[in-house]
Scaffold this active site. Structure first.
Site, short mmCIF file in Angstrom:
data_model
loop_
_atom_site.label_atom_id
_atom_site.label_comp_id
_atom_site.label_asym_id
_atom_site.label_seq_id
_atom_site.Cartn_x
_atom_site.Cartn_y
_atom_site.Cartn_z
N CYS A 169 -13.51 -23.34 18.89
CA CYS A 169 -12.58 -23.46 17.76
C CYS A 169 -11.68 -24.67 17.98
O CYS A 169 -11.31 -24.98 19.12
CB CYS A 169 -11.75 -22.18 17.68
SG CYS A 169 -10.45 -22.23 16.44
N ASP B 270 0.88 -1.16 0.00
CA ASP B 270 0.00 0.00 0.00
C ASP B 270 0.92 1.22 0.00
O ASP B 270 2.10 1.12 0.32
CB ASP B 270 -0.90 -0.05 1.25
CG ASP B 270 -2.05 0.93 1.15
OD1 ASP B 270 -2.18 1.59 0.10
OD2 ASP B 270 -2.81 1.05 2.13
N CYS C 51 -6.16 -23.42 19.78
CA CYS C 51 -7.26 -23.55 20.76
C CYS C 51 -7.46 -24.97 21.26
O CYS C 51 -8.00 -25.17 22.35
CB CYS C 51 -8.55 -23.05 20.14
SG CYS C 51 -8.48 -21.32 19.69
N CYS D 267 -8.73 -24.98 16.16
CA CYS D 267 -7.45 -24.70 15.50
C CYS D 267 -6.32 -25.22 16.38
O CYS D 267 -6.52 -25.48 17.56
CB CYS D 267 -7.33 -23.21 15.18
SG CYS D 267 -6.75 -22.21 16.55
ZN LIG Z 1 -8.60 -21.19 17.43
#
Ligand SMILES: [Zn+2]
Length: 541
Positions: A274, A87, A279, A276
């Site tokens: 979650c 940017d 987690c 993931c």
């Molecule tokens: Zn997570």
């Protein structure tokens, strides 16, 4: 061409974008790299999270590191061998009013550091400004865009032509029209950040679609600052191909935990919704007990996992032709998103024009919001513009939808067939059976197996708006066609009197006979009597 479209649903597309550092797949999310603070290293973004591209700010690089990124090249400097977008400092103009660099300087700097995708120094419109001020930002951005082509020296960079105008849609249209005349490879919608911060996703819908209507569809569109996974599917459905997210890191700093349905404060959570890698082995309590730095990193990484997962779901939804269902599901995460979904009604014809309407899967209709999805609009246009009833058709027999599809295979239809048969060939030949069914309206018998007229599921009982829609379609159909009489089979268990009333009114308007048979209370004998009465009265020589 640097951009190739592989798959589409609504205005969303899966595409391949060629950059000098390799081809990336869209929709694509660029995590924002702040060269001053690297919470998650660019290498990790690629190796652990699978990000093919990142975005960083050329203005900050220039100000803080000057020649180092030039000497090393931006890829080596960041430690990232995928595509790097830069940017130009436009966002800093929005925040600080002005910056200490000119457009030719920042264009040249991006060329020297070797960005793959680079941005001219546009002037963001922002949110709370007058039409007059907004006009200035658009005029100045266009002036710079034109001047830019005289100063750029590298052709292997994909240059971004930003569209400004903010919520002033006439200016967005003008900006997009003028930008599209210039040979940019990518476009971007500028300054939506404040619109999103104010949760005005409905305004965002107007801004994006106004830009899309006036930009070449073959060029990808970047949505600046759209980093929250709960609105990815909406933005993709509107035709945005590229996104950047600083939110994953900004939220992490404030102890905020992203999900695909919204944001939670870490302190408010008892469970992690979650699975993931972060987690799965942690609890909110344990994360709260970490040092601030550890906690911030944990949250940044979780937030990135959520973004990646949601983008994958959106892509799969495009492949499956179920993007509408996905957008609708996400719209329930927040009323502001649902308002945005409803806003699509005002753009239904545009969306229909560019959406594929034949899919490999059936459609799910949950409420009247689905009435403006492209498949419904497409069918309505086709029926009204191209369909002609069979030449022999003199009496329209309107039968209600059945649970079983296609309708002509339902038990209820058998009864109608028998009734028609008992009238004798000569008369039954003059009857044209159509079904009235939600959400498509009038479905001629001979079309009821055509996709998606049988390949969908709808929630019963129908809501008020849907009943009204079907009734209007019945009206429109009767008034356009040239039947000599109409017999409506009314099912009081599924339908209130709206269709019945509308049908009678339209017949009266046309000056044709109208018979109504209550199929639940009166039974097949009455269908026969009524049909016979109507037919003999109006058709027999
Ligand atoms: Zn997570």
């Amino acid at each position: 061409m640097s951009f190739e479209i592989k798959d589409k649903d609504l205005l969303g597309r899966i595409g391949k974008l060629k950059t000098k550092s390799g081809t990336v797949e869209t929709p694509l999310l660029f995590p924002v790299i702040n060269p001053n603070i690297q919470l998650v290293t660019p290498r990790k973004l690629k190796d652990t999270f699978g990000f093919e591209a990142v975005i960083t700010n050329a203005y900050i690089l220039k100000k803080r590191f000057q020649n180092k990124p030039v000497k090393q090249g931006v890829h080596k400097f960041l430690g990232f061998d995928g595509a790097v977008m830069t940017d130009s400092g436009a966002y800093q103009i929005l925040v600080y009013g002005d910056i200490e660099v000119s457009q030719p300087e920042i264009v040249q700097y991006q060329e020297r550091i070797g960005s793959d995708i680079a941005t001219i120094l546009d002037i963001p419109t922002g949110w709370k400004i007058t039409q007059e001020q907004a006009t200035k930002t658009v005029t100045e951005t266009l002036k710079r865009a034109k001047a830019f082509f005289k100063t750029k020296t590298r052709d292997d960079i994909l240059w971004v032509g930003p569209v400004q105008g903010g919520r002033h849609l006439d200016l967005v249209a003008k900006s997009a029209t003028e930008m599209s005349k210039l040979p940019f490879q990518v476009h971007a919608l500028g300054s939506p950040t404040e619109v999103m911060e104010n949760y005005r996703f409905d305004v965002l819908v107007d801004m994006i679609l106004t830009a899309k209507r006036n930009l070449p569809p073959e060029r990808p569109l970047h949505l600046f600052g759209a980093g929250h996974p709960f609105m990815f599917s909406l933005a993709v459905a509107l035709g945005c191909d590229l996104f950047d997210s600083a939110a994953y890191a900004l939220y992490a700093r404030e102890n905020r935990y992203m999900t695909e349905n919204g944001t939670w404060r870490l302190s408010e959570l008892d469970y992690f919704p979650c699975q993931c890698p972060k987690c799965v082995t942690a609890t909110p309590k344990a994360v709260m007990a970490k040092t601030p730095k550890e906690r911030e990193t944990f949250l940044a990484e979780h937030n990135l996992h959520v973004c990646v997962a949601e983008l994958k779901r959106v892509k799969q939804a495009i492949r499956d032709g179920r993007l509408w269902e996905h957008v609708e599901m996400r719209a329930h995460a927040h009323p502001a998103l649902f308002i945005a979904l409803k806003k699509l009604k005002t753009h239904e014809d545009f969306i229909e024009k560019y959406s594929p309407t034949a899919k490999k899967s059936g459609l799910f209709f949950f409420s009247h919001v689905s009435l403006f999805r492209p498949e419904v609009i497409h069918y309505r246009h086709r029926l009204m513009e191209r369909y002609c009833p069979p030449e022999s058709a003199r009496v329209l027999l309107l039968a209600p939808q059945t649970r079983k599809k296609p309708f002509h295979k339902a038990y209820e239809f058998n009864r109608i067939k028998q009734v028609a048969k008992s009238l004798g060939e000569e008369l039954s030949y003059k009857i044209h059976v159509c079904f009235y069914a939600a959400p498509f309206g009038v479905i001629p018998l001979e079309l009821d197996e055509v996709y998606p007229l049988s390949q969908h599921e709808i929630v019963l009982p129908l809501d008020r708006e849907t009943v009204m829609y079907v009734a209007n379609q019945v009206s429109e159909y009767i008034e356009q066609a040239n039947y000599e009489a109409v017999v409506l089979l009314h099912d009081p268990e599924q339908w209130d009197t709206t269709v019945k009333t509308k049908c009678a009114k339209s017949c009266q308007k046309k000056g044709i006979a109208c018979g109504v048979v209550d199929i639940k209370t009166e039974g097949s004998k009455n269908i026969l009597t009524c049909l016979e009465k109507v037919l003999r009265k109006h058709l027999s020589e």
